[in-house]
Design a protein around this motif. Structure first.
Motif, PDB file in Angstrom:
ATOM      1  N   GLY A   5       0.801  -1.210   0.000  1.00  0.00           N
ATOM      2  CA  GLY A   5       0.000   0.000   0.000  1.00  0.00           C
ATOM      3  C   GLY A   5       0.835   1.263   0.000  1.00  0.00           C
ATOM      4  N   PRO A   6       0.275   2.350  -0.538  1.00  0.00           N
ATOM      5  CA  PRO A   6       1.021   3.618  -0.588  1.00  0.00           C
ATOM      6  C   PRO A   6       1.248   4.197   0.798  1.00  0.00           C
ATOM      7  N   ASN A   7       2.427   4.792   0.960  1.00  0.00           N
ATOM      8  CA  ASN A   7       2.791   5.518   2.191  1.00  0.00           C
ATOM      9  C   ASN A   7       2.911   4.608   3.407  1.00  0.00           C
ATOM     10  N   GLY A   8       2.977   3.305   3.198  1.00  0.00           N
ATOM     11  CA  GLY A   8       3.134   2.392   4.328  1.00  0.00           C
ATOM     12  C   GLY A   8       4.546   2.393   4.875  1.00  0.00           C
ATOM     13  N   PHE A   9       4.671   1.997   6.130  1.00  0.00           N
ATOM     14  CA  PHE A   9       5.994   1.914   6.762  1.00  0.00           C
ATOM     15  C   PHE A   9       5.950   0.880   7.872  1.00  0.00           C
ATOM     16  N   GLY A  10       7.112   0.593   8.407  1.00  0.00           N
ATOM     17  CA  GLY A  10       7.241  -0.304   9.546  1.00  0.00           C
ATOM     18  C   GLY A  10       8.444   0.091  10.359  1.00  0.00           C
ATOM     19  N   TYR A  11       8.749  -0.716  11.375  1.00  0.00           N
ATOM     20  CA  TYR A  11       9.906  -0.440  12.225  1.00  0.00           C
ATOM     21  C   TYR A  11      10.721  -1.708  12.415  1.00  0.00           C
ATOM     22  N   GLN A  12      12.026  -1.531  12.468  1.00  0.00           N
ATOM     23  CA  GLN A  12      12.946  -2.637  12.717  1.00  0.00           C
ATOM     24  C   GLN A  12      13.878  -2.269  13.855  1.00  0.00           C
ATOM     25  N   ARG A  13      13.976  -3.172  14.817  1.00  0.00           N
ATOM     26  CA  ARG A  13      14.852  -2.957  15.970  1.00  0.00           C
ATOM     27  C   ARG A  13      15.981  -3.972  15.953  1.00  0.00           C
ATOM     28  N   VAL A  14      17.188  -3.486  16.217  1.00  0.00           N
ATOM     29  CA  VAL A  14      18.356  -4.332  16.490  1.00  0.00           C
ATOM     30  C   VAL A  14      19.012  -3.761  17.738  1.00  0.00           C
ATOM     31  N   SER A  15      19.165  -4.576  18.773  1.00  0.00           N
ATOM     32  CA  SER A  15      19.724  -4.089  20.032  1.00  0.00           C
ATOM     33  C   SER A  15      20.995  -4.856  20.372  1.00  0.00           C
ATOM     34  N   PRO A  16      21.897  -4.240  21.138  1.00  0.00           N
ATOM     35  CA  PRO A  16      23.208  -4.850  21.364  1.00  0.00           C
ATOM     36  C   PRO A  16      23.138  -6.140  22.178  1.00  0.00           C
ATOM     37  N   SER A  17      23.909  -7.109  21.743  1.00  0.00           N
ATOM     38  CA  SER A  17      24.089  -8.337  22.521  1.00  0.00           C
ATOM     39  C   SER A  17      25.425  -8.331  23.257  1.00  0.00           C
ATOM     40  N   ARG A  18      26.208  -7.308  23.022  1.00  0.00           N
ATOM     41  CA  ARG A  18      27.512  -7.153  23.673  1.00  0.00           C
ATOM     42  C   ARG A  18      27.841  -5.663  23.718  1.00  0.00           C
ATOM     43  N   GLU A  19      28.793  -5.289  24.538  1.00  0.00           N
ATOM     44  CA  GLU A  19      29.172  -3.885  24.641  1.00  0.00           C
ATOM     45  C   GLU A  19      29.669  -3.383  23.296  1.00  0.00           C
ATOM     46  N   GLY A  20      29.089  -2.253  22.862  1.00  0.00           N
ATOM     47  CA  GLY A  20      29.484  -1.677  21.587  1.00  0.00           C
ATOM     48  C   GLY A  20      28.870  -2.354  20.385  1.00  0.00           C
ATOM     49  N   GLY A  21      27.898  -3.244  20.594  1.00  0.00           N
ATOM     50  CA  GLY A  21      27.286  -3.975  19.497  1.00  0.00           C
ATOM     51  C   GLY A  21      26.267  -3.157  18.719  1.00  0.00           C
ATOM     52  N   SER A  22      25.680  -3.771  17.714  1.00  0.00           N
ATOM     53  CA  SER A  22      24.748  -3.096  16.820  1.00  0.00           C
ATOM     54  C   SER A  22      23.537  -2.579  17.587  1.00  0.00           C
ATOM     55  N   ASP A  23      23.099  -1.340  17.241  1.00  0.00           N
ATOM     56  CA  ASP A  23      22.001  -0.690  17.948  1.00  0.00           C
ATOM     57  C   ASP A  23      21.240   0.153  16.938  1.00  0.00           C
ATOM     58  N   VAL A  24      20.083  -0.330  16.487  1.00  0.00           N
ATOM     59  CA  VAL A  24      19.337   0.321  15.419  1.00  0.00           C
ATOM     60  C   VAL A  24      17.855   0.350  15.779  1.00  0.00           C
ATOM     61  N   LEU A  25      17.216   1.488  15.560  1.00  0.00           N
ATOM     62  CA  LEU A  25      15.757   1.583  15.533  1.00  0.00           C
ATOM     63  C   LEU A  25      15.424   2.363  14.277  1.00  0.00           C
ATOM     64  N   ALA A  26      14.938   1.658  13.238  1.00  0.00           N
ATOM     65  CA  ALA A  26      14.757   2.270  11.934  1.00  0.00           C
ATOM     66  C   ALA A  26      13.298   2.241  11.515  1.00  0.00           C
ATOM     67  N   GLU A  27      12.821   3.380  10.975  1.00  0.00           N
ATOM     68  CA  GLU A  27      11.554   3.381  10.273  1.00  0.00           C
ATOM     69  C   GLU A  27      11.841   2.934   8.846  1.00  0.00           C
ATOM     70  N   VAL A  28      11.224   1.830   8.430  1.00  0.00           N
ATOM     71  CA  VAL A  28      11.554   1.239   7.136  1.00  0.00           C
ATOM     72  C   VAL A  28      10.375   1.351   6.181  1.00  0.00           C
ATOM     73  N   ARG A  29      10.697   1.565   4.908  1.00  0.00           N
ATOM     74  CA  ARG A  29       9.710   1.668   3.848  1.00  0.00           C
ATOM     75  C   ARG A  29      10.123   0.765   2.697  1.00  0.00           C
ATOM     76  N   SER A  30       9.276   0.640   1.702  1.00  0.00           N
ATOM     77  CA  SER A  30       9.581  -0.233   0.573  1.00  0.00           C
ATOM     78  C   SER A  30      10.922   0.145  -0.047  1.00  0.00           C
ATOM     79  N   GLY A  31      11.774  -0.858  -0.227  1.00  0.00           N
ATOM     80  CA  GLY A  31      13.091  -0.640  -0.818  1.00  0.00           C
ATOM     81  C   GLY A  31      14.196  -0.440   0.179  1.00  0.00           C
ATOM     82  N   ASP A  32      13.866  -0.331   1.480  1.00  0.00           N
ATOM     83  CA  ASP A  32      14.895  -0.195   2.518  1.00  0.00           C
ATOM     84  C   ASP A  32      15.495  -1.547   2.880  1.00  0.00           C
ATOM     85  N   ALA A  33      16.683  -1.501   3.444  1.00  0.00           N
ATOM     86  CA  ALA A  33      17.320  -2.695   3.993  1.00  0.00           C
ATOM     87  C   ALA A  33      17.939  -2.358   5.339  1.00  0.00           C
ATOM     88  N   VAL A  34      18.072  -3.370   6.175  1.00  0.00           N
ATOM     89  CA  VAL A  34      18.762  -3.243   7.459  1.00  0.00           C
ATOM     90  C   VAL A  34      19.782  -4.373   7.556  1.00  0.00           C
TER      91      VAL A  34
END
Length: 270
Positions: free
Chosen positions: A195-224
């Motif tokens: 659908g048009p103008n749709g979006f979602g969210y993707q979370r990646v949180s650290p499993s170790r000190e200094g690890g990956s930490d992302v909270l992204a609003e994602v739309r069609s064509g995005d990657a994480v």
């Protein structure tokens, strides 16, 4: 939080691909994802190098021709419409994708060691399953999961999350080699939203000190990108189903998907 792991639509586009994520771009060793858009009558030729690839129609059908074989992929109207057939192309090969009607085609790849034969994956043979229940329900298409289709390193699946639901939940990780418990795997999430103008969210949180930490609003064509860390939830906007393609690979001698759930989020089923 780092934005380096969120790749918005258009930020990895070049003359050949609308999405082009190779190991160098991702900063890791194995996983790659390309998406090629063909106009009616268009063709695209590529060499596989030291990686194995699966050609997966996202929209439309095509032929895939290698030096040895040719496969006719019926494809599909869209990623939300149905499961698709696909073609496996081995390392050290040359392949041409051609589409009479045009379309969009994903190339999911992984650096590998063995050269396996080129093969066709029929849509009716793709195992599908429902995971979770209630607002955690999602539909999984295991077209190249570790136990469904033979590759050397590559693991790839598709997930459809209904609008308003959570998937990749509970949060889980696969960034350590622990025999029998967890397999080390890099991972790419590629998103499309219905659908048009749709979006979602993707979370990646650290499993170790200094690890990956992302909270992204994602739309069609995005990657994480997920080099490490707890990933999930993936959240779909109400009334807008979310699609994602997962591409995974790692250094393990055995190709397997073994994950560890976050100890603080044990409710539900994956």
């Amino acid at each position: 939080m780092s934005n380096d792991l969120h790749i918005p639509k258009g930020s990895s586009t070049n003359a050949l691909y609308t999405v082009d994520i190779d190991p160098k771009r991702a900063g890791w060793t194995y996983c790659a994802l390309r998406i090629v858009t063909l106009e009616p009558g268009g063709t695209h030729t590529f060499t596989t190098g030291d990686s194995e690839w699966i050609v997966l129609p996202l929209e439309g059908g095509c032929t895939v021709q290698t030096e040895e074989k040719e496969f006719q992929l019926l494809g599909r109207e869209s990623v939300f419409a149905s499961v698709s057939d696909f073609a496996y192309v081995p390392r050290d090969a040359r392949a041409t994708i051609a589409s009479g009607a045009g379309g969009r085609f994903a190339l999911a790849g992984a650096k590998c060691e063995r050269r396996l034969p080129a093969r066709y994956g029929p849509a009716p043979e793709v195992p599908t399953e429902e995971r979770g229940s209630g607002n955690r329900l999602r539909h999984v298409r295991n077209f190249a999961s570790a136990d469904a289709f033979d590759c050397d390193k590559l693991i790839a699946v598709e997930v459809i999350t209904p609008g308003g639901n959570w998937s990749s939940y509970p949060p889980h990780k696969h960034d350590e080699h622990r025999p029998g418990e967890e397999a080390e795997l890099e991972e790419i999430y590629y998103f499309e939203i219905d659908g048009p103008n749709g979006f979602g969210y993707q979370r990646v949180s650290p499993s170790r000190e200094g690890g990956s930490d992302v909270l992204a609003e994602v739309r069609s064509g995005d990657a994480v990108l997920v080099p490490d860390g707890w990933h999930g939830p993936s959240i779909a906007q109400p009334e807008h189903a979310m699609y994602y393609l997962n591409v995974m690979a790692g250094p393990g001698e055995t190709r397997e998907w073994r994950i560890c759930f976050h100890p603080d989020h044990t409710e539900g089923y994956r």
